[in-house]
Structure formats: structure tokens, C-alpha cells
Design an enzyme around this catalytic site. Structure first.
Site, PDB file in Angstrom:
ATOM      1  CE  LYS A 187       8.605 -16.172  -8.634  1.00 55.06           C
ATOM      2  NZ  LYS A 187       8.614 -15.766  -7.210  1.00 55.06           N
ATOM      3  N   GLY A 239      -0.370 -10.477  -8.186  1.00 54.08           N
ATOM      4  CA  GLY A 239       0.556  -9.832  -7.254  1.00 54.08           C
ATOM      5  C   GLY A 239       0.280  -8.345  -7.220  1.00 54.08           C
ATOM      6  CB  SER A 240       2.209  -5.564  -5.824  1.00 60.12           C
ATOM      7  OG  SER A 240       3.424  -5.732  -6.519  1.00 60.12           O
ATOM      8  CB  THR A 241      -0.541  -2.275  -9.080  1.00 59.64           C
ATOM      9  OG1 THR A 241      -1.867  -2.742  -8.789  1.00 59.64           O
ATOM     10  CG2 THR A 241      -0.596  -1.396 -10.327  1.00 59.64           C
ATOM     11  N   GLY A 244       3.181  -6.068 -11.394  1.00 52.05           N
ATOM     12  CA  GLY A 244       2.391  -6.359 -12.598  1.00 52.05           C
ATOM     13  C   GLY A 244       2.805  -5.490 -13.776  1.00 52.05           C
ATOM     14  CD  GLU A 261      -7.350 -11.521 -11.737  1.00 51.16           C
ATOM     15  OE1 GLU A 261      -7.758 -10.606 -11.001  1.00 51.16           O
ATOM     16  OE2 GLU A 261      -8.021 -12.013 -12.653  1.00 51.16           O
ATOM     17  CB  CYS A 295      -6.352  -9.079  -4.048  1.00 44.74           C
ATOM     18  SG  CYS A 295      -7.435 -10.470  -4.337  1.00 44.74           S
ATOM     19  CD  GLU A 396      -2.966  -4.069  -2.401  1.00 42.10           C
ATOM     20  OE1 GLU A 396      -1.906  -4.102  -3.051  1.00 42.10           O
ATOM     21  OE2 GLU A 396      -3.879  -4.894  -2.554  1.00 42.10           O
TER      22      GLU A 396
END
Ligand code: NAD
Length: 503
Positions: A187, A239-241, A244, A261, A295, A396
Site C-alpha cells: 500500500k 511512516g509517522s510514529t 505506526g 520504521e 526520516c 518531528e
């Protein structure tokens, strides 16, 4: 590789991409599509299907069945050959793939060309591992038994990608996962579906059977359907935390394995004995390359107070000369931010930082140039007078914004570096080899570069401490992340044993 990339005319009809389910290139069953906007022109240049539950279910089901077909029966060496062939096809198609990525995410075409040139290395390296996944025969645990282990593919893996480097991030996951014999439903991010869909055409040409690699397109809702599908044995997410955490919770409902990640707020730590010219160059590369949308962006500069002013003035001088412009231009150094919401987020963080007491050394706004007005550009920005507790130091941004934080000694540099929920990367700039290793061991980050920044390779483990992720990609052990270990116990005795006593 040709040097003459052409951008579709701004008023051209958007290109229509379909997604790959099994052997078929299809639209969504609902007929819904979404648009991808070119960040340089601000115009829709492509559309792709918005996959719903039925589409995701079809893809996961066909992926699951592929293990019962030629893929599951294929000798490991042959699997490896086909993975390496995929790498060769990427090399042949590199220019087209680089152009599609740049059109989707606005990153410099020359950076994308560089990434695409490196990409076959992933398929070559991991293809070579397919027939080296050996089990063990543990020394006889009991008399008259043969025990051996097998590393079997974990099953159907959902791969969820961000927009910043779709094909590179895909390679980190797909190349070792194919070597392990898994099947995939990919995806891509909603901002960047095109290059992954073009890449997927190469999979069949490499001789990888239909159904092994499927691509469904859509936004986070499609991703959520994939992580929640009980047929998905593992999710590998970049992707972003924030996303995630949702992925992990959703996967937990059916105990799917996860590799995550996630985001970062990586420090570049410059000591007063460092080569300041090299450090300045490394800091610029760490935060302004790819407009800070990586990242591992070195978004916090921790600098010894004695060299603070000199280093900041060197970096600011370079930042002011960075050439913003067309990502297809051979001399452009920084392209636009990938999409409007991301641009707004970057701008809002400058406001947050100045409200908290930071001062703008350079940048801090959109460029004035009329040629850049339609694109999502933001000036390379340096913020001084930052304290590590401010939001600009803790959160971030994912844009070209550097927060500068002074320190007084090694101890406080390490404390500030680690006083953060993330732990993805860190740079250490010093001429003192003892200090370099001391600090490298104490900084809590998955990758530490000494007198360097932002290097990665298929052969070097990559991943995050703390909220920057779970698991590692790349390196010899990456294939194991896509396997289950099975222990097989074989009775060699002719005797029958007491059924009520544990053997
Ligand atoms: P994002 O989290 O917004 O989206 C990433 C992907 O997740 C997209 O495909 C999106 O559609 C999907 N998604 C969103 N919500 C979901 C949900 N609930 N369930 C399943 N899928 C969902 O991230 P982004 O803005 O595309 O990418 C930028 C982020 O990625 C940054 O935080 C960056 O640090 C991180 N990143 C990390 C690495 C790494 O290797 N650690 C590499 C690149 C980017």
C-alpha cells in the site's frame, strides 16, 4: 539512462493508474479514485484507485493462495535468481521510475536517479540470500531423536509505505521478504502511488508468479483495512510514529507481527575540536537535502558553545545560497515540500518555535520568487536560541527547519541528544577518536555517523530506538524478520513411551 526527462504539460489530462490484484490491473470495485498532485506545479497529474474492503480482501486472498502455487514449490536458488532479475529490470527502467517519483513527491530528479541507481543492489544482495537460509540440527536434546529447524515464510505481508522515497523503502522490505519466500500486498502512500505501480509491472517480467506481489492504492483507510485483515501475518510499516501506533494496535488484534520504521528528531552533535567546514557541510546535507523530508533528517544541531556562532554563520551562509527550483532542473538543490498540508505543517512549526522564544537566523517563510509561487516551497530555515524542551526540538517537522541548541561539555551533549522520545539517527563531529566512540556508544539511536551523515546501505542494519520503531531492516538478519522458525522433532526409537509422562 537518458538525461532528458520531460514533465507532462500542466494542462495535460491526469494519467490514470490501475492497481495490481493477482494477475489483473484493476480499478477499485467502488469505482472511486484519488488524485496525486505534482508539488512543483500544484496540479493534479495522476489518479489511482481508492481501494476498499473488497479490493483489499481480494488482494490478501490471492496473495495467500500464491504459496500453494509455483511460488511455494520453487527451489530457493531459483527464487533468488528471479529476485536478482527484478533488480536488473529496475536498472533498465530506472529513468522512468525516477521521473514518476519526482512527479509524485517533488524530490530532485537527480536524487531520485541516484536512489534508483543504487536500488538493484538490494535485490542482488537479498536475492543471493534466498538459498542461504539454513536451519540448524541442535545437538541431540534427548536419546533417539533427530531435531532440525526450518525457516519458513511468515506468510502474507502488508507493506505500508510513506511518500518520501517509495521505491527505496519498498526495497528495504520486499527484497528480503521475497528472499524468505513471502507474499505481499503493498500500500503506497496516497501522495505517491505512481512509481510503485510502475515498478509492479516488472515483477511478472522477472518471473515472479502472479499473486506474490499485489498493490492496493488509497489513503490511511486502505492501510487500516490491510493491517486489520486476518489473512495478513505481518505488517511492515514505514511512516509517522502516530500512524505506526495505530498500525501496531490494529495488527495486535490478530497478533500479526510488526516491523515499524517511524519518525525521528535526530541530533547532529558538533564538538569544538571538529573540522567545522566538514561539519557545516554535513549539517546542511542532513537537514536541507530532500527539503528535510527524510526520516533521519539531522533536525537538531547540538553545537559546543565555543564554536556555536562560527558554525551557525557558516551554515546560514550556505543555506542562503541553496538553489530552490524545478525538481527536474540539473542545478536545483532543493525542491518543494511534497504536498500542501505538509507545507502548512512546516510553516506552523516556525510560528510555534518563535512563539516559544526561538529566533529565525535565516528562512522561516515561503520564498518570494514568482516562479516558485505555484509549488509548495519553503525556505531553508535555521532557528537559534532553541532549548531542547521546546516543541521545535521535541517534535518531528519533516521539512527544511534546523533547531540549533548549544551545549557546554560532552556530558550535556549526550544528555540533550537522548532527551527525546525518538532514536533514529545521530551525527557526531569531532577529531577526537576516543570521544567519537564514547559518544557513539552512549547516544540512543539506531544509526550513528561519525564525521558523516545520512548514509544507508542494504548490508547495514537500519532502524530506530524508542518511538522511532521496532525491528531492523537491511543487513544479513533482515530476511529472518520475514520467517517463522519451525522445529521438527523426529522419533528414531522403535519403542513406545509412557503417554502420561512428558517426553
Ligand atoms: P504517514 O504515517 O502519514 O503515512 C504513511 C503511510 O501510512 C501512508 O501509506 C498512509 O496512507 C498510511 N497510513 C496512515 N494511517 C494509517 C493507518 N491508521 N493504518 C494503516 N496505514 C495508515 O507518514 P508520511 O507522512 O507518509 O511519512 C512521513 C513519516 O514517515 C515521517 O514521520 C518520517 O520520519 C517517517 N519515515 C520513516 C522512515 C524510517 O525508515 N524510519 C523512512 C521514511 C519516512
Amino acid at each position: 539512462m537518458t538525461e532528458t526527462a520531460t514533465r507532462p504539460a500542466v494542462d495535460a489530462e491526469p494519467r490514470e493508474f490501475d492497481m495490481l490484484i493477482g494477475a489483473d490491473w484493476v480499478g477499485a470495485r467502488s469505482g472511486e479514485r484519488f488524485a496525486s498532485v505534482n508539488p512543483f506545479t500544484g496540479r493534479v497529474w495522476a489518479t489511482a484507485p481508492a481501494a476498499g474492503a473488497a479490493d483489499v480482501d481480494a488482494a490478501v486472498t490471492l496473495a495467500g493462495k500464491a504459496l500453494d502455487g509455483p511460488w511455494g514449490a520453487m527451489p530457493a536458488a531459483e527464487r533468488g535468481r528471479r529476485i536478482r532479475r527484478l533488480g536488473e529490470l529496475i536498472a533498465e527502467q530506472a529513468e522512468e521510475l525516477a521521473v514518476l517519483e519526482s512527479l509524485d513527491n517533488g524530490k530532485l530528479l537527480r536524487e531520485m536517479r541516484g536512489q534508483l541507481k543504487a536500488l538493484p543492489g538490494w535485490y542482488e544482495y537479498f536475492g543471493g540470500m534466498a538459498d542461504k537460509l539454513e536451519g540448524v540440527t541442535p545437538p541431540d536434546p534427548k536419546p533417539n531423536l533427530l531435531v532440525y529447524t526450518r525457516h519458513e515464510p511468515v506468510g502474507v505481508v502488508g507493506l505500508i509505505l510513506p511518500w518520501n522515497s517509495p521505491l527505496l523503502i519498498l526495497a528495504n522490505k520486499l527484497a528480503p521478504g521475497l528472499a524468505a519466500g513471502c507474499m505481499f500486498v503493498i500500500k503506497p502512500a496516497e501522495q505517491t502511488p505512481a512509481s510503485v505501480l510502475a515498478f509492479a509491472k516488472l515483477v511478472a517480467r522477472a518471473g515472479i508468479p502472479d499473486g506474490v506481489v499485489n498493490v492496493v492504492t488509497g489513503d490511511g483507510r486502505t492501510g487500516q483495512l490491510l493491517t486489520a485483515h486476518p489473512g495478513v501475518a505481518k505488517v511492515s510499516f514505514t511512516g509517522s510514529t502516530a500512524s505506526g501506533i495505530k498500525v501496531m494496535k490494529s495488527a495486535a488484534d490478530h497478533v500479526a507481527r510488526v516491523t515499524l520504521e517511524l519518525g525521528g528528531k535526530s541530533p547532529n552533535i558538533v564538538f569544538d575540536d571538529a573540522d567545522l567546514e566538514a561539519a557545516a557541510n554535513g549539517v546542511v546535507a542532513g537537514i536541507f537535502a530532500a527539503a528535510g523530508q527524510t526520516c533521519v533528517a539531522g533536525s537538531r544541531l547540538l553545537v559546543h558553545r565555543r564554536v556555536h556562532d562560527e558554525l551557525v554563520s557558516r551554515i546560514a551562509a550556505r543555506a542562503r545560497t541553496i538553489r530552490l527550483g524545478d525538481p527536474f532542473g540539473e542545478t536545483t538543490e532543493m525542491g518543494p515540500i511534497a504536498f500542501q498540508e505538509q507545507l502548512d505543517k512546516v510553516a506552523s512549526y516556525v510560528d510555534i518555535a518563535t512563539a516559544e522564544g526561538a529566533s529565525v537566523v535565516t528562512g522561516g517563510k515561503r520564498p518570494d520568487s514568482p516562479e516558485l509561487a505555484r509549488g509548495f516551497f519553503f525556505e531553508p530555515t535555521i532557528l537559534a536560541d532553541v532549548d531542547n524542551s521546546m516543541r521545535i526540538a521535541q517534535e518531528e517537522v519533516f521539512g527544511p527547519v534546523l533547531a540549533v541548541i548549544p551545549f557546554d561539555d560532552e556530558e550535556s551533549a549526550v544528555t540533550i541528544a537522548n532527551d527525546i522520545p525518538f532514536g533514529l539517527g545521530a551525527g557526531i563531529w569531532t577529531d577526537n577518536v576516543r570521544r567519537a566512540h564514547r559518544v557513539a556508544h552512549r547516544v540512543k539511536a539506531g544509526s550513528v555517523w561519525v564525521n558523516e551523515y545520512r548514509l544507508t546501505s542494504y548490508s547495514v542494519p537500519f532502524g530506530g530506538f524508542k518511538q522511532s520503531g521496532i525491528g531492523r531492516e537491511n543487513g544479513m538478519d533482515a530476511v529472518r524478520e520475514y520467517t517463522e522458525t519451525k522445529s521438527v522433532w523426529v522419533n528414531l526409537s522403535d519403542d513406545t513411551r509412557d503417554p502420561f509422562v512428558l517426553g
